[in-house]
Design a protein around this motif. Structure first.
Motif, PDB file in Angstrom:
ATOM      1  N   THR A 309       0.848  -1.191   0.000  1.00 43.02           N
ATOM      2  CA  THR A 309       0.000   0.000   0.000  1.00 43.02           C
ATOM      3  C   THR A 309       0.883   1.241   0.000  1.00 43.02           C
ATOM      4  OG1 THR A 309      -1.915   1.055   1.043  1.00 43.02           O
ATOM      5  CG2 THR A 309      -0.256   0.164   2.522  1.00 43.02           C
ATOM      6  N   THR A 356      -9.945  -4.532   0.765  1.00 40.01           N
ATOM      7  CA  THR A 356     -11.377  -4.825   0.870  1.00 40.01           C
ATOM      8  C   THR A 356     -11.701  -6.157   0.201  1.00 40.01           C
ATOM      9  OG1 THR A 356     -11.791  -2.460   0.863  1.00 40.01           O
ATOM     10  CG2 THR A 356     -13.689  -3.872   0.509  1.00 40.01           C
ATOM     11  N   SER A 430     -20.547   0.967   2.595  1.00 37.88           N
ATOM     12  CA  SER A 430     -19.700   1.949   1.931  1.00 37.88           C
ATOM     13  C   SER A 430     -18.301   1.872   2.531  1.00 37.88           C
ATOM     14  CB  SER A 430     -20.304   3.345   2.147  1.00 37.88           C
ATOM     15  OG  SER A 430     -19.428   4.342   1.684  1.00 37.88           O
ATOM     16  N   GLY A 432     -13.861   3.170   1.821  1.00 37.60           N
ATOM     17  CA  GLY A 432     -12.768   3.691   1.013  1.00 37.60           C
ATOM     18  C   GLY A 432     -12.488   5.155   1.233  1.00 37.60           C
ATOM     19  N   GLU A 433     -13.503   5.909   1.563  1.00 35.52           N
ATOM     20  CA  GLU A 433     -13.343   7.348   1.771  1.00 35.52           C
ATOM     21  C   GLU A 433     -14.609   7.824   2.481  1.00 35.52           C
ATOM     22  OE1 GLU A 433     -14.212   9.642  -1.761  1.00 35.52           O
ATOM     23  OE2 GLU A 433     -14.566   7.794  -2.857  1.00 35.52           O
ATOM     24  N   PRO A 434     -14.558   9.030   3.010  1.00 32.13           N
ATOM     25  CA  PRO A 434     -15.779   9.530   3.650  1.00 32.13           C
ATOM     26  C   PRO A 434     -16.893   9.607   2.605  1.00 32.13           C
ATOM     27  CG  PRO A 434     -13.879  10.950   4.124  1.00 32.13           C
ATOM     28  CD  PRO A 434     -13.443   9.972   3.077  1.00 32.13           C
ATOM     29  N   ASP A 456     -21.338   2.280   6.911  1.00 30.35           N
ATOM     30  CA  ASP A 456     -20.221   3.085   6.420  1.00 30.35           C
ATOM     31  C   ASP A 456     -19.007   2.669   7.236  1.00 30.35           C
ATOM     32  OD1 ASP A 456     -18.342   4.985   5.792  1.00 30.35           O
ATOM     33  OD2 ASP A 456     -19.523   6.694   6.494  1.00 30.35           O
ATOM     34  N   THR A 457     -18.203   1.770   6.666  1.00 25.60           N
ATOM     35  CA  THR A 457     -17.134   1.120   7.420  1.00 25.60           C
ATOM     36  C   THR A 457     -15.810   1.845   7.271  1.00 25.60           C
ATOM     37  OG1 THR A 457     -16.618  -0.265   5.502  1.00 25.60           O
ATOM     38  CG2 THR A 457     -18.248  -1.120   7.049  1.00 25.60           C
ATOM     39  N   TRP A 459     -11.910   1.772   7.928  1.00 27.40           N
ATOM     40  CA  TRP A 459     -10.796   0.884   8.256  1.00 27.40           C
ATOM     41  C   TRP A 459      -9.694   1.089   7.241  1.00 27.40           C
ATOM     42  CZ3 TRP A 459     -10.000  -4.068   5.489  1.00 27.40           C
ATOM     43  CH2 TRP A 459     -10.869  -4.233   4.400  1.00 27.40           C
ATOM     44  N   GLN A 460      -8.654   0.268   7.296  1.00 29.90           N
ATOM     45  CA  GLN A 460      -7.465   0.466   6.459  1.00 29.90           C
ATOM     46  C   GLN A 460      -6.802  -0.873   6.137  1.00 29.90           C
ATOM     47  OE1 GLN A 460      -5.498   2.881   9.616  1.00 29.90           O
ATOM     48  NE2 GLN A 460      -5.632   4.540   8.126  1.00 29.90           N
ATOM     49  N   THR A 461      -5.949  -0.857   5.122  1.00 31.25           N
ATOM     50  CA  THR A 461      -5.162  -2.049   4.801  1.00 31.25           C
ATOM     51  C   THR A 461      -4.491  -2.572   6.077  1.00 31.25           C
ATOM     52  OG1 THR A 461      -4.713  -1.095   2.627  1.00 31.25           O
ATOM     53  CG2 THR A 461      -3.296  -2.910   3.312  1.00 31.25           C
ATOM     54  N   SER A 543      -3.493   6.447  12.680  1.00 30.55           N
ATOM     55  CA  SER A 543      -4.139   6.005  11.443  1.00 30.55           C
ATOM     56  C   SER A 543      -3.755   6.814  10.209  1.00 30.55           C
ATOM     57  CB  SER A 543      -5.656   6.106  11.624  1.00 30.55           C
ATOM     58  OG  SER A 543      -6.020   7.480  11.752  1.00 30.55           O
ATOM     59  N   ASP A 545      -5.406   9.485   9.572  1.00 30.86           N
ATOM     60  CA  ASP A 545      -6.661  10.169   9.244  1.00 30.86           C
ATOM     61  C   ASP A 545      -7.005  11.239  10.281  1.00 30.86           C
ATOM     62  OD1 ASP A 545      -7.251   8.840   6.915  1.00 30.86           O
ATOM     63  OD2 ASP A 545      -8.636   7.413   7.821  1.00 30.86           O
ATOM     64  N   LEU A 557     -15.084  10.777   9.949  1.00 29.22           N
ATOM     65  CA  LEU A 557     -13.755  10.774   9.357  1.00 29.22           C
ATOM     66  C   LEU A 557     -13.642  11.926   8.374  1.00 29.22           C
ATOM     67  CD1 LEU A 557     -11.829   8.563  10.215  1.00 29.22           C
ATOM     68  CD2 LEU A 557     -14.189   7.807  10.443  1.00 29.22           C
TER      69      LEU A 557
HETATM   70  C1  WTA Z   1     -10.002   6.011   3.940  1.00 32.77           C
HETATM   71  C2  WTA Z   1      -9.486   0.739   2.555  1.00 32.77           C
HETATM   72  C3  WTA Z   1     -13.783   7.585   5.594  1.00 32.77           C
HETATM   73  C4  WTA Z   1      -9.203   6.523   5.112  1.00 32.77           C
HETATM   74  C5  WTA Z   1     -10.398  -0.093   3.470  1.00 32.77           C
HETATM   75  C6  WTA Z   1      -8.227   5.408   5.385  1.00 32.77           C
HETATM   76  C7  WTA Z   1     -12.351   5.969   4.822  1.00 32.77           C
HETATM   77  C8  WTA Z   1      -7.934   4.903   3.996  1.00 32.77           C
HETATM   78  C9  WTA Z   1     -13.351   4.991   4.981  1.00 32.77           C
HETATM   79  C10 WTA Z   1      -7.505   3.466   3.979  1.00 32.77           C
HETATM   80  C11 WTA Z   1     -14.632   5.416   5.463  1.00 32.77           C
HETATM   81  C12 WTA Z   1     -11.541   4.053   4.238  1.00 32.77           C
HETATM   82  N1  WTA Z   1     -14.791   6.719   5.754  1.00 32.77           N
HETATM   83  N2  WTA Z   1     -12.567   7.251   5.132  1.00 32.77           N
HETATM   84  N3  WTA Z   1     -15.644   4.571   5.615  1.00 32.77           N
HETATM   85  N4  WTA Z   1     -12.817   3.813   4.614  1.00 32.77           N
HETATM   86  N5  WTA Z   1     -11.249   5.354   4.347  1.00 32.77           N
HETATM   87  O1  WTA Z   1      -5.821   1.121   3.122  1.00 32.77           O
HETATM   88  O2  WTA Z   1      -8.530   7.700   4.734  1.00 32.77           O
HETATM   89  O3  WTA Z   1      -7.041   1.315   0.915  1.00 32.77           O
HETATM   90  O4  WTA Z   1      -7.057   5.831   6.035  1.00 32.77           O
HETATM   91  O5  WTA Z   1      -8.192   0.656   3.025  1.00 32.77           O
HETATM   92  O6  WTA Z   1      -9.162   5.069   3.285  1.00 32.77           O
HETATM   93  O7  WTA Z   1      -7.390   3.006   2.656  1.00 32.77           O
HETATM   94  P1  WTA Z   1      -7.038   1.492   2.375  1.00 32.77           P
END
Ligand code: WTA
Length: 693
Positions: A309, A356, A430, A432-434, A456-457, A459-461, A543, A545, A557
């Protein structure tokens, strides 16, 4: 205990009254409240009644026990799986405080298990061998397939046997570069069955990026296919792999075997480039191997996979996940956040090339014995109704996607959605991003007919699984908020100095303590692991974030606070794009920032300084963009190239990105103090050049 609990507790008083109004259209209810934050959307009474966690009260009890007794809480969940050897009495040990020595996390140490055994054999033994594990939907409507749990296990075993036959052993790395064919999860599961460490590389990455990953993890085998159709185009994946393997050899890493699937619908084998001795057709060898393969029992702390990543430097980070904790965590989060029931048909649109797809296409769902839809194609092919066509075709009940897809479909108009039934849907997700509240509402009202809660989950890698997420039947949602932490997770918001801030506030999102799904290291670079994640705020996992918490304790977030841009939910390091740009012979220097983008969430905005004497032209712009496509992949192509004869730098030569971000987003009134710049004149020059390209 923690702050958000008090709020949840106070909400627990609320339901009787609230539940009564929950039959009203929740959005109408929201509209009467003053601010966005107060906009509560309640799960319906019927939904909550059948939910695994059906009230704030129940969540609070479970959450409290997960925090007070993590060992007990997680052991109970872990016991639902098969362990060939039980873990030591000590369920976990952790040091996440760099001041106390090396950061080291362990869960279920001493336990031996196998994630593929638990995902397949265990479910088959429980009588689910005839249940569909994977529905596969190809790029072309009508091109489809399916595998039951029993059939999937046979395919996995054949490949596992082949891999053993060619000498792949426990601990060896295998790189997988495949599109969303059934063979992608099959390959992951086959590796896991024999203890090989898979490293899936998203098939949109370029040869250079693939090579970089191969050079880092030195796989015994690369698994790919000759070509793939995406929309109306065919992409020759094998040629990209060929390029990567040549590049790897130049760097001293020679991969002896490239197992290539013939993807007939995209390209015939006769048309594929071939290197005798190294390349082998999957179809020629794998089907000849036995459909049973003994299980390699894996220590809970042995590696399961590596996934690269982006970070704040050019070199991608090899996030390493181990076996036991990841298994328990991906399964438990899947079950609760989607309120999973055995009758569900689950579809996650993510590619297995990202986390994901690891946790919520392959492992989490299959560990729960779920039926999963795997889609090879693009959501707008043949038209923008494709997703809902697929939902109706397979009677999908849980649909999990990214805000960028929601926004792009929203723009195409409601008719593409309303043309289809979608009556099977019951939970939306949902990631990946807000998700911006307007996209949230469209998703909720139009796609879900105001009936399906949205998980609206966040999380991160690195986290392996959900960290902050709604439990859809438990409490009212707020459009755009990921709500509350999952069991066992203690999020805190800290200020610049690393002090925890309480109540309503904004700051940096950190996590206290460890959880089973946490990554254990960055492959080959434990120091970078500590420096990036555990040193910025000692005593916590950082994180990257930003986050705020509202008066009701909901988490919101706000996006990355480091040099990472989130484009359509894909993490891209600004440094990676910059290094791709400066690899162009005419580019002297580059500075990349993120800007708001209507569909992608963030777009890539690149300032480039050219080599002395080279004039800026449209042709040059195109070739700069091409350099990024070639070095990283098409998904990282800059949206805007801004010619910059000079960049704003401090006297010590540091580029002031804060100013560049303002220029990129057109906030020219808010440039702030530019007096510390070595040459304040460059700012006016940049502004003048802003619109002339
Ligand atoms: C962002 C993807 C807001 C965040 C699972 C995080 C989110 C980065 C959300 C991780 C969400 C992921 N709301 N922001 N529901 N989900 N992010 O590692 O900035 O590809 O740090 O993992 O995506 O991206 P990654």
């Amino acid at each position: 205990s923690s702050d958000h609990l008090r709020h949840v507790e106070s909400m627990a008083q609320l339901p009787s009254g609230a539940r009564r109004i929950s039959h009203l259209n929740a959005v109408i209810l929201g509209a009467s409240l003053a601010s966005e934050e107060n906009d509560l959307v309640f799960p319906s009474h019927d939904f909550s009644r059948q939910a695994l966690v059906s009230s704030p009260e129940q969540y609070r009890k479970m959450y409290e026990s997960s925090i007070e007794d993590p060992a007990g809480f997680w052991s109970e969940i872990a016991s639902q799986f098969y362990w060939n050897n039980k873990w030591d009495p000590e369920v976990y040990s952790e040091n996440i405080d760099v001041r106390k020595g090396t950061v080291k996390l362990e869960w279920f140490k001493g336990g031996r298990t196998n994630i593929t055994y638990n995902a397949l054999d265990r479910n088959i033994e429980a009588g689910n061998g005839g249940k569909v594990a994977i529905y596969w939907e190809g790029n072309e409507p009508g091109d489809d397939g399916q595998l039951t749990y029993a059939q999937l296990l046979e395919k996995v075993c054949q490949l596992a046997n082949y891999l053993k036959h060619v000498g792949v052993r426990k601990g060896d790395a295998v790189v997988i570069y495949l599109p969303m064919l059934m063979e992608l999860p099959i390959a992951m599961l086959a590796c896991a069955r024999i203890g090989a460490v898979h490293s899936v590389v998203f098939a949109g990455f370029s040869a250079e990026s693939l090579a970089q990953r191969i050079i880092d993890c030195k796989p015994k085998v690369v698994i790919t296919c000759n070509a793939v159709r995406r929309g109306s185009k065919a992409i020759h994946l094998k040629e990209i792999v060929d390029g990567a393997l040549i590049e790897s050899v130049k760097n001293g890493v020679s991969v002896g075997l490239c197992l290539t699937l013939e993807n007939k619908s995209a390209m015939k084998r006769e048309d594929s480039k071939w290197q005798e001795g190294r390349d082998v057709w999957w179809q020629d060898v794998v089907p000849q191997f036995p459909i049973k393969c003994s299980v390699e029992w894996i220590d809970a702390e042995d590696p399961l996979f590596l996934l690269y990543t982006s970070g704040s430097t050019g070199k991608p980070k090899g996030v390493l996940h181990t076996t036991g904790g990841y298994m328990v965590y991906s399964a438990a989060t899947f079950k609760y956040a989607f309120d999973y029931k055995p009758s569900d048909i689950y579809w996650c649109t993510a590619d297995c090339g990202w986390i994901t797809g690891h946790s919520y296409v392959t492992y989490g769902p299959l560990l729960n014995g779920a039926t999963v839809v795997v889609f090879e194609g693009a959501p707008n092919y043949p038209d923008s109704g494709r997703c809902w066509d697929i939902v109706d075709k397979y009677k999908v009940t849980i649909f999990y996607t990214a805000p960028t897809l929601v926004r792009s479909l929203m723009r195409e108009g409601d008719e593409y959605v309303t043309r289809y039934h979608r009556k099977s849907l019951r939970v939306l997700g949902s990631v990946g991003e807000p998700i911006n509240p307007s996209a949230w509402r469209w998703f909720y009202n139009v796609v879900g007919d105001s009936r399906c809660p949205i998980s609206d989950t966040w999380w991160q890698t690195e986290t392996g699984g959900f960290m902050i997420t709604p439990l859809p039947g438990a409490w009212p949602q707020k459009p755009g908020s990921a709500t509350f932490p999952f069991f066992g997770i203690q999020p805190v918001i800290v200020d610049e100095k690393g002090n925890e801030i309480e109540g309503e506030c904004s700051g940096y999102l950190c996590i206290k303590k460890s959880w089973p799904g946490a990554f254990r290291t960055l492959y080959g670079d434990h120091e970078r692991y500590e420096t990036t994640y555990f040193k910025p705020f000692a005593g916590y996992y950082f994180s990257g974030d930003g986050c705020s918490r509202d008066k009701d304790g909901y988490f919101w977030l706000t996006g990355r606070v480091d040099d990472v841009i989130n484009v359509s939910g894909h993490r891209i390091g600004t440094a990676e794009v910059e290094s791709a740009l400066v690899s162009h012979p005419h580019c002297a220097e580059a500075a990349v920032v993120g800007v708001e983008h209507e569909i992608k969430g963030q777009g890539i905005y690149a300032f480039v300084t050219l080599v002395e004497g080279i004039p800026y032209s449209e042709e040059l712009r195109k070739s700069l963009v091409l350099a990024v496509r070639n070095q990283i992949g098409a998904f990282a192509a800059p949206d805007k190239i801004h010619w910059a004869p000079g960049l704003p730098k401090t006297r010590s030569g540091k580029i002031m990105r804060r100013i560049l971000r303002k220029i990129a987003s057109g906030q020219l009134e808010e440039l702030g103090d530019t007096s510390t710049l070595a040459d304040p004149g460059v700012v006016d020059q940049l502004i003048a050049l802003r619109d002339c390209q």
